[in-house]
Design a protein around this motif. Structure first.
Motif, PDB file in Angstrom:
ATOM      1  N   ARG A 129     -12.270  -4.884   8.964  1.00 36.41           N
ATOM      2  CA  ARG A 129     -12.486  -4.024  10.708  1.00 36.41           C
ATOM      3  C   ARG A 129     -13.847  -3.606  10.479  1.00 36.41           C
ATOM      4  N   GLU A 130     -14.353  -3.870   9.172  1.00 33.89           N
ATOM      5  CA  GLU A 130     -16.335  -3.339   9.827  1.00 33.89           C
ATOM      6  C   GLU A 130     -16.968  -4.148  10.576  1.00 33.89           C
ATOM      7  N   ASN A 131     -18.084  -3.581  11.425  1.00 33.02           N
ATOM      8  CA  ASN A 131     -18.708  -5.094  11.742  1.00 33.02           C
ATOM      9  C   ASN A 131     -19.116  -6.142  11.407  1.00 33.02           C
ATOM     10  N   LYS A 132     -19.055  -6.040  10.667  1.00 32.69           N
ATOM     11  CA  LYS A 132     -19.552  -8.050  10.098  1.00 32.69           C
ATOM     12  C   LYS A 132     -18.083  -8.685   9.210  1.00 32.69           C
ATOM     13  N   SER A 133     -17.307  -8.338   9.859  1.00 34.19           N
ATOM     14  CA  SER A 133     -15.555  -8.620   9.605  1.00 34.19           C
ATOM     15  C   SER A 133     -16.307 -10.186  10.256  1.00 34.19           C
ATOM     16  N   PHE A 134     -16.122 -11.886   9.354  1.00 36.30           N
ATOM     17  CA  PHE A 134     -16.003 -12.528  10.149  1.00 36.30           C
ATOM     18  C   PHE A 134     -17.231 -13.231  10.520  1.00 36.30           C
ATOM     19  N   GLY A 135     -18.890 -11.879  10.268  1.00 37.70           N
ATOM     20  CA  GLY A 135     -19.226 -12.544  10.449  1.00 37.70           C
ATOM     21  C   GLY A 135     -19.869 -11.995  11.284  1.00 37.70           C
ATOM     22  N   VAL A 136     -19.714 -11.602  12.324  1.00 39.98           N
ATOM     23  CA  VAL A 136     -20.251 -11.305  14.037  1.00 39.98           C
ATOM     24  C   VAL A 136     -21.020 -10.088  13.300  1.00 39.98           C
ATOM     25  N   ARG A 137     -22.143 -10.211  14.363  1.00 38.94           N
ATOM     26  CA  ARG A 137     -22.577  -9.018  14.407  1.00 38.94           C
ATOM     27  C   ARG A 137     -22.858  -8.162  15.776  1.00 38.94           C
ATOM     28  N   LYS A 138     -22.450  -7.000  15.894  1.00 48.70           N
ATOM     29  CA  LYS A 138     -22.418  -6.150  16.741  1.00 48.70           C
ATOM     30  C   LYS A 138     -23.595  -5.062  16.818  1.00 48.70           C
ATOM     31  N   GLY A 139     -24.349  -5.956  18.440  1.00 48.06           N
ATOM     32  CA  GLY A 139     -25.517  -4.555  18.266  1.00 48.06           C
ATOM     33  C   GLY A 139     -25.035  -3.318  18.607  1.00 48.06           C
ATOM     34  N   LEU A 170     -16.525 -28.014  -9.649  1.00 48.46           N
ATOM     35  CA  LEU A 170     -17.593 -27.646  -9.122  1.00 48.46           C
ATOM     36  C   LEU A 170     -17.698 -27.420  -7.225  1.00 48.46           C
ATOM     37  N   GLY A 171     -17.060 -28.978  -6.382  1.00 44.08           N
ATOM     38  CA  GLY A 171     -17.726 -29.182  -5.306  1.00 44.08           C
ATOM     39  C   GLY A 171     -16.518 -27.586  -5.029  1.00 44.08           C
ATOM     40  N   LEU A 172     -15.452 -27.559  -5.665  1.00 44.11           N
ATOM     41  CA  LEU A 172     -14.266 -25.927  -4.861  1.00 44.11           C
ATOM     42  C   LEU A 172     -15.279 -25.140  -4.645  1.00 44.11           C
ATOM     43  N   LEU A 173     -16.195 -24.653  -6.066  1.00 46.91           N
ATOM     44  CA  LEU A 173     -16.427 -23.445  -6.268  1.00 46.91           C
ATOM     45  C   LEU A 173     -17.814 -23.287  -5.066  1.00 46.91           C
ATOM     46  N   LEU A 174     -18.610 -24.458  -4.880  1.00 46.79           N
ATOM     47  CA  LEU A 174     -19.236 -24.523  -3.860  1.00 46.79           C
ATOM     48  C   LEU A 174     -18.905 -24.012  -2.596  1.00 46.79           C
ATOM     49  N   VAL A 175     -18.052 -25.075  -2.327  1.00 45.06           N
ATOM     50  CA  VAL A 175     -17.263 -24.281  -0.853  1.00 45.06           C
ATOM     51  C   VAL A 175     -16.658 -22.912  -0.676  1.00 45.06           C
ATOM     52  N   ALA A 176     -16.309 -22.595  -1.631  1.00 40.93           N
ATOM     53  CA  ALA A 176     -15.947 -20.937  -1.968  1.00 40.93           C
ATOM     54  C   ALA A 176     -17.114 -20.038  -1.750  1.00 40.93           C
ATOM     55  N   ILE A 177     -17.975 -20.223  -2.541  1.00 41.93           N
ATOM     56  CA  ILE A 177     -19.590 -19.467  -1.752  1.00 41.93           C
ATOM     57  C   ILE A 177     -20.238 -19.148  -0.562  1.00 41.93           C
ATOM     58  N   TYR A 178     -20.179 -20.781  -0.119  1.00 37.81           N
ATOM     59  CA  TYR A 178     -20.621 -20.783   1.251  1.00 37.81           C
ATOM     60  C   TYR A 178     -19.737 -20.301   1.826  1.00 37.81           C
ATOM     61  N   MET A 179     -18.131 -20.176   1.936  1.00 36.29           N
ATOM     62  CA  MET A 179     -17.007 -19.394   2.822  1.00 36.29           C
ATOM     63  C   MET A 179     -17.358 -18.332   2.483  1.00 36.29           C
ATOM     64  N   VAL A 180     -17.755 -17.872   0.807  1.00 35.83           N
ATOM     65  CA  VAL A 180     -18.012 -16.112   1.070  1.00 35.83           C
ATOM     66  C   VAL A 180     -19.531 -15.631   1.974  1.00 35.83           C
ATOM     67  N   PHE A 181     -19.951 -16.631   1.478  1.00 34.41           N
ATOM     68  CA  PHE A 181     -21.628 -16.126   2.358  1.00 34.41           C
ATOM     69  C   PHE A 181     -21.087 -15.786   3.759  1.00 34.41           C
ATOM     70  N   TYR A 182     -20.972 -17.559   4.375  1.00 30.67           N
ATOM     71  CA  TYR A 182     -20.980 -17.726   5.675  1.00 30.67           C
ATOM     72  C   TYR A 182     -19.704 -15.864   6.367  1.00 30.67           C
ATOM     73  N   TYR A 183     -18.830 -15.537   6.066  1.00 28.94           N
ATOM     74  CA  TYR A 183     -17.198 -15.584   7.150  1.00 28.94           C
ATOM     75  C   TYR A 183     -17.516 -13.823   5.899  1.00 28.94           C
ATOM     76  N   ARG A 184     -18.213 -13.703   5.123  1.00 31.65           N
ATOM     77  CA  ARG A 184     -17.834 -12.109   4.097  1.00 31.65           C
ATOM     78  C   ARG A 184     -16.601 -12.361   3.502  1.00 31.65           C
ATOM     79  N   PHE A 185     -15.965 -10.759   4.566  1.00 32.26           N
ATOM     80  CA  PHE A 185     -14.443 -10.907   3.408  1.00 32.26           C
ATOM     81  C   PHE A 185     -13.471 -12.020   3.897  1.00 32.26           C
ATOM     82  N   PRO A 186     -13.452 -12.658   5.178  1.00 28.01           N
ATOM     83  CA  PRO A 186     -12.630 -13.352   5.866  1.00 28.01           C
ATOM     84  C   PRO A 186     -13.007 -14.932   4.447  1.00 28.01           C
ATOM     85  N   GLY A 187     -13.896 -15.507   4.856  1.00 34.63           N
ATOM     86  CA  GLY A 187     -14.281 -16.459   3.275  1.00 34.63           C
ATOM     87  C   GLY A 187     -13.793 -15.723   2.026  1.00 34.63           C
TER      88      GLY A 187
END
Length: 402
Positions: free
Chosen positions: A392-402, A241-258
């Motif tokens: 290569r998307e703009n949101k890669s690693f959670g970075v927003r380019k304005g 369960l702990g690993l699952l929660l960590v995985a969800i957080y990583m995906v939410f915060y870092y997108r595909f790198p997560g």
């Protein structure tokens, strides 16, 4: 084409490492400690003799001999410790019958060579090595090798007693009583065994030396697992369960790198289990704590790497340049954090024993594997997907380019 070939080679190497780790795990499995699977608890008390009193030197010698004997039995992470001034506690995981273990670890094991009149001609101190073997007729024997001085002395003895019998005794119990046919120098055999297992037990006793004084067994009992199967299952569910929660957080915060980080975390777990199985490490309750802590260190390493890459992307660098710079900046931080923890684990492993040592060993193995995963697996997995649109998307690693 050359870049694609490099990516293919990197992927093959990672898959090969995973396959080898899985092979080690399924081939050897994970040894469980006394607290997870139960075993035998034995208390030995040293007995003084006319020649020797019980003191710290004698007790240290007893503990050393018992440790060597237990190690020769191939048991996983035994606990051997002093209790008071004249007692030794021995805890042996996965041993259902304490009496069988006592046969090996509790015998004085004084080896003597005696003539027909009962006179001691030579003792086991002259024996350098002893191994279970088979003679020319396929019968189980103990083949022994003598020290240099022992060889000279035994040659003189056998020369003097040609045509007469020389009995070989272990704790005054006759093992064999052969007639000397020729001068024997460096090597000899002890016959009379019905099975190779019986020969192996005596070989261990002879090889690892005699106890300084006799010991008496004052307590034996079979110990059940202190956690129980239900508690172990709860621990596994809590960990997943702990690993699952960590995985969800990583995906939410870092997108595909997560997503990649979650996959890498699973690869880390597989490599860690394979490493522990290959090293025949023993898992105890404190060891589980060490594993969980090392998993946290592995997650931390990935977060440091991604944050460094994220910073580089924010500064306007291209993805490949950001990955290279981010890893270079992350290496120093990861090494500093992990090396200090490894040093602590080494100190604990060297100066402690039992379950504390088990925690230190498991933690050390976990951190080393996490560093390998961060520096090799994470880097190569990100490199493999560096040309993908998902990175290569703009949101890669959670970075927003304005």
């Amino acid at each position: 084409m050359r870049y694609k070939q490099k990516r293919r080679i990197k992927l093959i190497i990672i898959l090969a490492i995973m396959a080898f780790a899985a092979f080690l795990y399924f081939q050897h499995g994970i040894n469980l400690g006394l607290d997870l699977q139960g075993g035998a608890h034995i208390v030995l008390q040293a007995q003084p003799t006319e020649e020797r009193e019980i003191n710290d030197t004698v007790m240290t010698g007893i503990q050393s001999v018992i440790e060597r004997r237990v190690n020769q039995l191939g048991l996983s992470e035994p606990l051997i410790q002093r209790q008071g001034s004249d007692r030794i506690i021995v805890e042996l995981p996965a041993v259902d019958s304490p009496n069988e273990a006592i046969e090996t670890i509790g015998r004085t094991a004084m080896l003597t060579f005696q003539n027909s009149a009962g006179e001691v001609l030579m003792t086991g101190e002259a024996v350098q090595d002893a191994r279970a073997d088979h003679d020319q007729y396929g019968r189980p024997v103990v083949a022994f090798t003598l020290t240099e001085k022992g060889s000279e002395k035994f040659a003189d003895i056998t020369r003097k007693y040609i045509g007469e019998k020389i009995g070989i005794y272990l704790d005054n119990e006759q093992l064999t009583n052969p007639t000397v046919q020729a001068v024997i120098e460096e090597r000899g055999q002890i016959t009379g065994y019905e099975t190779i297992e019986a020969a192996q037990k005596d070989a261990i006793l002879i090889r690892e030396g005699a106890l300084p004084v006799p010991v008496e067994v004052i307590e034996t009992r079979t110990v059940g697992p202190t956690l129980g199967e239900i508690s172990i299952q709860k621990s596994i569910r809590a960990g997943l369960l702990g690993l699952l929660l960590v995985a969800i957080y990583m995906v939410f915060y870092y997108r595909f790198p997560g997503v990649l980080a979650s996959v890498i975390l699973a690869i880390y777990g597989l490599i860690l289990m394979g490493t522990m199985a290959g090293l025949q490490a023993t898992l105890t309750l404190p060891g589980i704590a060490g594993l969980i802590l090392s998993i946290g260190m592995a997650v931390d390493a990935n977060i440091i790497i991604f944050e460094r890459i994220k910073d580089e992307l924010k500064s306007g660098k291209t993805l490949r340049a950001a990955i290279d710079a981010g890893f270079k900046r992350a290496y120093t931080t990861i090494v500093d954090a992990n090396v200090t923890t490894i040093m602590t684990a080494l100190i604990l492993a060297y100066f402690t024993s039992g379950t504390v040592r088990g925690f230190a060993v498991t933690l050390g193995i976990g951190i080393i594997v996490s560093m390998f995963t961060a520096f090799f697996v994470t880097r190569n997995v990100i490199d493999i997907f560096a040309g993908s649109k998902l990175l290569r998307e703009n949101k890669s690693f959670g970075v927003r380019k304005g």
